[in-house]
Design an enzyme around this catalytic site. Sequence first.
Site, PDB file in Angstrom:
ATOM      1  N   HIS A  53     -11.558  31.627  -6.961  1.00 29.50           N
ATOM      2  CA  HIS A  53     -11.806  32.830  -6.751  1.00 29.50           C
ATOM      3  C   HIS A  53     -11.319  33.416  -5.324  1.00 29.50           C
ATOM      4  CE1 HIS A  53     -14.943  35.811  -4.942  1.00 29.50           C
ATOM      5  NE2 HIS A  53     -14.794  36.442  -6.005  1.00 29.50           N
ATOM      6  N   GLU A  61     -20.200  39.083  -0.945  1.00 27.07           N
ATOM      7  CA  GLU A  61     -20.077  39.087  -2.468  1.00 27.07           C
ATOM      8  C   GLU A  61     -21.041  38.262  -3.231  1.00 27.07           C
ATOM      9  OE1 GLU A  61     -16.974  38.526  -6.058  1.00 27.07           O
ATOM     10  OE2 GLU A  61     -16.270  38.694  -3.984  1.00 27.07           O
ATOM     11  N   GLU A 121      -7.973  34.892  -5.476  1.00 24.65           N
ATOM     12  CA  GLU A 121      -7.935  36.065  -5.903  1.00 24.65           C
ATOM     13  C   GLU A 121      -8.140  37.044  -4.762  1.00 24.65           C
ATOM     14  OE1 GLU A 121     -11.149  39.077  -7.749  1.00 24.65           O
ATOM     15  OE2 GLU A 121     -11.088  37.119  -8.722  1.00 24.65           O
ATOM     16  N   HIS A 122      -8.794  36.654  -3.876  1.00 23.63           N
ATOM     17  CA  HIS A 122      -9.162  37.736  -2.701  1.00 23.63           C
ATOM     18  C   HIS A 122      -7.927  37.677  -1.695  1.00 23.63           C
ATOM     19  CE1 HIS A 122     -13.410  38.984  -2.522  1.00 23.63           C
ATOM     20  NE2 HIS A 122     -13.632  37.944  -3.414  1.00 23.63           N
ATOM     21  N   GLU A 181     -11.772  36.684   5.094  1.00 21.55           N
ATOM     22  CA  GLU A 181     -12.107  36.400   3.738  1.00 21.55           C
ATOM     23  C   GLU A 181     -13.592  35.613   3.383  1.00 21.55           C
ATOM     24  OE1 GLU A 181     -11.157  38.595   1.085  1.00 21.55           O
ATOM     25  OE2 GLU A 181     -10.431  39.501   3.093  1.00 21.55           O
TER      26      GLU A 181
END
Length: 324
Positions: free
Chosen positions: A58, A138, A61-62, A131
């Site tokens: 994940h 998130e 992906e960012h 991030e």
Amino acid sequence: MASPYVKTPSLVWHAAAQSLTLCQIATEHAPWAQTSTVGIYIDAGSRAETDRTNGTAHFLEHLAFKGTQKRSQSQLEMEIENMGGHLNAYTSRENTVYYAKSFNSDVPNTVDILADILQNSKLEQSAIDRERDVILREQEEVDKQIEEVVFDHLHATAFMDQPLGRTILGPKENILSISREDLTNYIKTNYTADRMVLVGAGGVPHQQLVELAEKYFGKVPQQPPTSTAQAIAAAQKAKPDFVGSEVRIRDDTMPTANIAIAVEGVSWKDDDYFPALVAQAMVGNWDRAMGNSPYLGSKLSTFINEHKLANSFMSFSTSYSDTG
């Protein structure tokens, strides 16, 4: 040397002679369509991680859209906006997907961008550090969605202490500690041609996508570079054990209870995959807030409505590559 192709109705196995790379390509061509969606599906998600690196897929992906060796983040964003396209990605327990939507004439550019993101991301330390906060925010938002939390706990208890039981975002301590080396190791181990499928749907012809795959993905390694990495990848794909267990988290400040009950299901390759979906559809979903909730016709919904047993219920059939 020409590259050999063996065609099936919707799938091409492509061997790039210069690197002996096998790449799967699938298309659904609609000649009348003016736009196309092209995506790279990678057979690796949170299941391909360890306890220490849980959250890496994940995290990658960012970082995918934060710049490459060829394009800065602003150049990447501007290029997509100028062609009126859409670029996105998502991560699941078994897959990571990068995809782009564009006009047919821009398909070569979108494939170039997808290949650049996958093969040449900078993964700058400053971007990694920024991030961390984004992903933590998130995670806070996901934690407010009780249905999501319940299903994470359901996976954790059904596949206890196994890769499939981990969350996709990973625990907070991992998000704060994942290093650039963890990210590059994940790419080397999992972003290989034998675990990738290039998919096109819409106006893009099949042969065009084959040629673009040869041009932009021909140098993707076929397998992880070391025997250790290959062994790790194989171990992570071992069939998990479904554990009969339960977990309860009590919060007396909440006015309702959210409960999930599951049994071991079938994989998406199983002969019973579609019967399981039919059974799930027969049980269906119900919500008291719907205006016609007392008259849906299901015996289960009628019984629950009459006796005020719940505010809502839903059924699900979630399948993975070897279990469900």
